[in-house]
Write a protein that holds these residues in place. Structure first.
Motif, short mmCIF file in Angstrom:
data_model
loop_
_atom_site.label_atom_id
_atom_site.label_comp_id
_atom_site.label_asym_id
_atom_site.label_seq_id
_atom_site.Cartn_x
_atom_site.Cartn_y
_atom_site.Cartn_z
N PRO A 169 0.74 -1.27 -0.14
CA PRO A 169 0.07 0.17 -0.16
C PRO A 169 0.92 1.16 -0.03
CG PRO A 169 -0.11 -0.99 2.07
CD PRO A 169 0.71 -2.06 1.26
N LYS A 170 0.41 2.24 -0.80
CA LYS A 170 1.28 3.53 -1.02
C LYS A 170 1.17 4.41 0.19
CE LYS A 170 1.89 7.13 -4.30
NZ LYS A 170 1.55 7.96 -5.44
N SER A 171 0.07 4.17 0.96
CA SER A 171 -0.13 5.24 1.98
C SER A 171 0.87 4.63 3.26
CB SER A 171 -1.35 5.16 2.70
OG SER A 171 -1.84 3.62 2.91
N LEU A 172 1.01 3.43 3.15
CA LEU A 172 2.08 3.02 4.36
C LEU A 172 3.42 3.14 4.01
CD1 LEU A 172 0.20 -0.12 5.77
CD2 LEU A 172 0.06 2.04 6.53
N GLU A 183 10.35 -0.26 12.26
CA GLU A 183 9.35 -0.93 12.51
C GLU A 183 8.00 -0.14 12.85
OE1 GLU A 183 9.99 -4.31 15.05
OE2 GLU A 183 11.75 -4.94 13.79
N LEU A 184 6.91 -0.85 12.57
CA LEU A 184 5.75 -0.08 13.00
C LEU A 184 4.56 -1.30 13.40
CD1 LEU A 184 3.85 2.85 11.51
CD2 LEU A 184 2.44 0.82 11.81
N HIS A 185 3.98 -1.33 14.46
CA HIS A 185 3.26 -2.29 14.99
C HIS A 185 2.01 -1.67 15.68
CE1 HIS A 185 6.35 -5.29 14.66
NE2 HIS A 185 7.14 -4.34 15.12
N ILE A 186 0.71 -1.75 14.90
CA ILE A 186 -0.52 -1.28 15.47
C ILE A 186 -1.58 -2.30 15.56
CG2 ILE A 186 -1.04 -0.60 13.16
CD1 ILE A 186 -2.34 1.94 14.47
N LEU A 211 0.01 0.95 19.81
CA LEU A 211 1.07 1.74 18.96
C LEU A 211 2.42 1.39 19.21
CD1 LEU A 211 1.71 2.79 15.95
CD2 LEU A 211 1.03 4.99 17.17
N TRP A 212 3.34 0.83 18.90
CA TRP A 212 4.75 0.99 19.05
C TRP A 212 5.56 0.89 18.05
CZ3 TRP A 212 8.26 -3.40 18.86
CH2 TRP A 212 7.35 -4.61 18.44
N VAL A 213 6.50 1.86 17.76
CA VAL A 213 7.29 2.20 16.55
C VAL A 213 8.69 2.36 17.05
CG1 VAL A 213 7.45 3.87 14.89
CG2 VAL A 213 5.42 3.49 15.61
N TRP A 214 9.65 1.97 16.07
CA TRP A 214 11.09 1.75 16.03
C TRP A 214 11.28 3.02 14.96
CZ3 TRP A 214 15.06 0.85 19.33
CH2 TRP A 214 14.78 -0.34 20.49
N PHE A 215 11.98 3.93 15.30
CA PHE A 215 12.55 4.92 14.31
C PHE A 215 13.88 4.77 14.06
CE2 PHE A 215 9.12 7.14 16.24
CZ PHE A 215 8.34 7.75 15.33
N GLN A 216 14.42 5.08 12.64
CA GLN A 216 15.65 4.90 12.45
C GLN A 216 16.83 5.78 13.10
OE1 GLN A 216 17.00 3.11 9.87
NE2 GLN A 216 15.46 2.02 9.17
N HIS A 320 1.64 -5.02 11.20
CA HIS A 320 2.94 -5.30 11.51
C HIS A 320 3.61 -4.78 10.35
CE1 HIS A 320 1.66 -6.52 15.25
NE2 HIS A 320 0.66 -7.28 14.83
N ILE A 321 4.64 -3.97 10.34
CA ILE A 321 5.40 -3.42 9.17
C ILE A 321 7.14 -3.70 9.91
CG2 ILE A 321 6.41 -2.02 7.50
CD1 ILE A 321 3.60 -0.65 7.54
#
Length: 675
Positions: A169-172, A183-186, A211-216, A320-321
């Protein structure tokens, strides 16, 4: 000069085609051309560049008077190189043509006359697979889990290089590229998973929104990126994620590690937040389905009917990404998008009189075709509790394909329906899996190795105590667990009252990380590593004091209470396949010498119930009464004062009344003057 030569070459190509069309009526020339190499392409085979005829001589084709004004001559050569003579009317123009240019013209001419061959189709860089997992629970309920997985071999962190989206999906993809997300988990969950009755789910999630996210590590302002990211995700999923702020965001130190590539230890790039009061409805499911390549038009997604999905005991959807290895050597990485949807259909809530389930009864639809973009589309039905095939339930239609796998440390057997083959559909081209119970299930489901509970104790509205129970049901193995508690700032913890007990004895944690709260800025964060003894219950208690909020900080329904997010328990749990130490029938003797015959442990994350805490709440009807009374008094007093200040008074002479008129009548009769 180069552009001029290119124009001449193009003109030669067009003129040659006109000449070939004009020479078709001449049978002799046609036969001569066919004799040279068997095709018209052989006319360019002369070493000197001449035009070959049937006898092999090189000659030119002069322009004839009866031909159209636009004639062409080829094959004229001089000592300086090859020349092409073009005759337009009576004028002749000669241009030198290099060998390379003539070869290019020849190649273009050959390509047009040669039969067109299909070009090899490039291998797609993205793949999509879908699965449906169905597990009949011993309570009579049905647990279904959808898995949609998309893998893309690209680097989304170079936004200028990613301009075409096929399955991902382009939005994600734009979100990952813009905010440098690793990483993105929602997840959005309605209801609570009953671990004791249903066992362990494939993927746990707390009630509400998580929601928990790992950033670069290239992100300079993590908090700013987190605020913008939550607002964008709120619009994508039509959720209240924009209410995530610093008061409900924490930065765990050890509980949430990256699920994909990279073992990052810098926790400052991690953000975690939970909205336990988030209500999940159709507005969240619709954008979730639109992220699928086939949406809900084909494949397993046609079963996702909102009316049936939300008429269940438990519903949890997640995205989950993460980056994963592209191959076994892991020389390159790919992006993996996993969309999961878990549902528990209650037999009693559905109002069914018969103990049977089917796809049509659960989803009001059947499967007719797989998603055309899916490389794999399968349905797995867990038949582990039905070893002989007819003891507990009957499964139809019957297929011959079965497989075994170790799921959450337990060896399970599955019946597989491959939707890419015509076998499951039958002659009706419709797959409706029917599961009919043959007898009442006797016996409870095996208790999970690890599960947790939490509740609030105490009385009054000043102090209280949070109690967390950790259960280890393994008969002989102890293992450590990592407990994380997130408590809002208006519950002021007394950390000196923290106590951990197992089997009536003190159990001292080997690791404790506590970050105190700041009023209206951040919540409490408590993490501890606790060793759970075998077959035990570990109790963690901590006391707190309730704060008095400002009247603008209360919710519209303050008497309903305030939610506290679930506790998070992370652990490497021992495998269930090694728990049965007494049964040796049908097993080799050497298998009893070892506690574990397969994977010794597996990772598990479980969540407790969210807490509902009452805070000191003023009587909000009192201000309402005061406002009404005050407004009434002000209106009456101000109205009277305004009337007195703005009214004008006038003195009028008395005009007499009825008495005066009667007196004048009597005086007129008596003949005396009137009054």
């Amino acid at each position: 000069m180069a552009s001029h030569r290119l124009g001449v070459a193009v003109f030669v190509l067009v003129a040659t085609a006109i000449l070939a069309a004009a020479s078709e009526p001449n049978q002799i020339e046609s036969e001569q051309l066919q004799d040279v190499g068997g095709s018209p392409d052989a006319v360019f085979s002369d070493a000197e560049g001449g035009f070959k005829t049937g006898d092999g001589a090189s000659e030119t084709v002069p322009g004839q008077a009866e031909t159209p004004p636009h004639s062409i001559e080829t094959g004229q050569a001089d000592s300086a190189g090859r020349r092409v003579s073009i005759e337009v009317g009576s004028d002749r123009v000669e241009e030198p043509v290099a060998d390379e240019e003539l070869e290019n013209v020849q190649a273009e001419f050959d390509l047009q006359d040669a039969p067109q061959e299909s070009e090899p189709v490039p291998t797609p860089r993205d793949h999509f697979a879908e699965e449906l997992f169905i597990r009949p629970l011993l309570s009579g309920d049905i647990y279904t889990s959808f898995q949609f997985r998309t893998r893309w071999d690209t680097d989304l962190h170079w936004g200028e290089k990613v301009s075409h989206y096929r399955l991902f999906p382009k939005s994600l993809g734009q979100v990952i590229s813009k905010f440098s997300v690793r990483e993105l988990h929602i997840s959005f969950t309605q209801g609570f998973w009953r671990t004791v009755q249903w066992g362990q789910p494939l993927l746990s999630a707390p009630p509400g929104a998580e929601l928990w996210v790992w950033f670069q590590d290239s992100v300079a302002d993590v908090d700013g990126a987190w605020r913008e990211l939550t607002s964008v995700l709120s619009g994508i999923f039509c959720a209240s994620l924009n209410f995530i702020d610093s008061t409900n965001t924490v930065q765990p130190s050890a509980s949430f590690k990256p699920m994909g590539l990279g073992n990052v230890t810098e926790q400052r790039f991690l953000r975690y937040a939970v909205l336990p009061r988030e209500i999940v409805c159709t507005e969240n499911l619709t954008p979730w389905k639109k992220l699928l390549p086939c949406e809900s038009q084909a494949g397993l997604a046609v079963l996702l009917k909102s009316e049936k999905l939300f008429h269940s005991s438990y519903h949890s959807q997640a995205v989950h990404i993460r980056p994963v290895c592209k191959d076994s050597a892991c020389r390159e990485t790919s992006w993996e998008l996993s969309q999961t949807l878990g549902i528990v259909f209650d037999l009693h809530a559905s109002g069914q009189s018969k103990r049977e389930w089917s796809l049509f009864k659960m989803f009001s639809r059947t499967l007719t075709e797989p998603c055309p973009l899916a490389s794999s589309s399968k349905v797995y039905v867990d038949v582990t509790d039905n070893p002989l095939g007819d003891e507990l339930f009957d499964l139809s239609p019957a297929v011959s394909l079965q497989t075994q796998a170790v799921v959450l440390g337990d060896r399970r057997t599955f019946t597989v329906y491959d939707l890419l083959t015509p076998e499951p559909y039958g002659p009706t081209r419709s797959l409706n899996i029917l599961l009919k119970w043959r007898q009442q299930v006797s016996g409870d489901m095996q208790r999970p190795v690890l599960h947790t509970e939490r509740y609030v104790s105490g009385y009054g509205l000043q102090t209280g105590e949070i109690n967390t129970l950790l259960y280890n049901s393994h008969p002989f193995r102890a293992f450590p667990v990592l407990l994380m508690e997130t408590v809002p700032w208006y519950l002021r913890l007394y950390i000196h009252t923290l106590a951990v007990q197992s089997k009536g004895k003190e159990n001292k944690p080997s690791y404790i990380h506590y970050l105190p709260s700041k009023d209206r800025q951040r919540p409490h964060l408590l993490e501890m590593l606790v060793q759970l003894p075998p077959h035990s219950v570990t109790k963690v208690t901590v006391q707190f004091e309730r704060a008095l909020l400002k009247w603008t900080e209360y919710t519209p329904d303050p008497n309903h209470g305030f939610y506290v997010s679930s506790s998070v328990v992370s652990a490497m749990v021992p495998s269930v396949v090694a728990m049965d130490t007494n049964s040796t029938e049908g097993r080799p003797l050497f298998t009893t010498l070892f506690h574990s015959t397969e994977e010794s442990s597996y990772f598990m994350r479980v969540y407790s119930e969210p807490l509902l805490v009452n805070l000191p709440t003023p009587d909000f009807s009192m201000p309402y009464n005061v406002i009404c009374l005050t407004c009434t008094v002000v209106a009456v007093g101000y109205g009277s004062l305004y009337n007195l200040l703005t009214r004008t008074f006038q003195v009028e002479e008395p005009s007499g009344g009825l008495t005066k008129r009667l007196a004048n009548v009597i005086r007129r009769l008596r003949g005396v003057p009137l009054l």
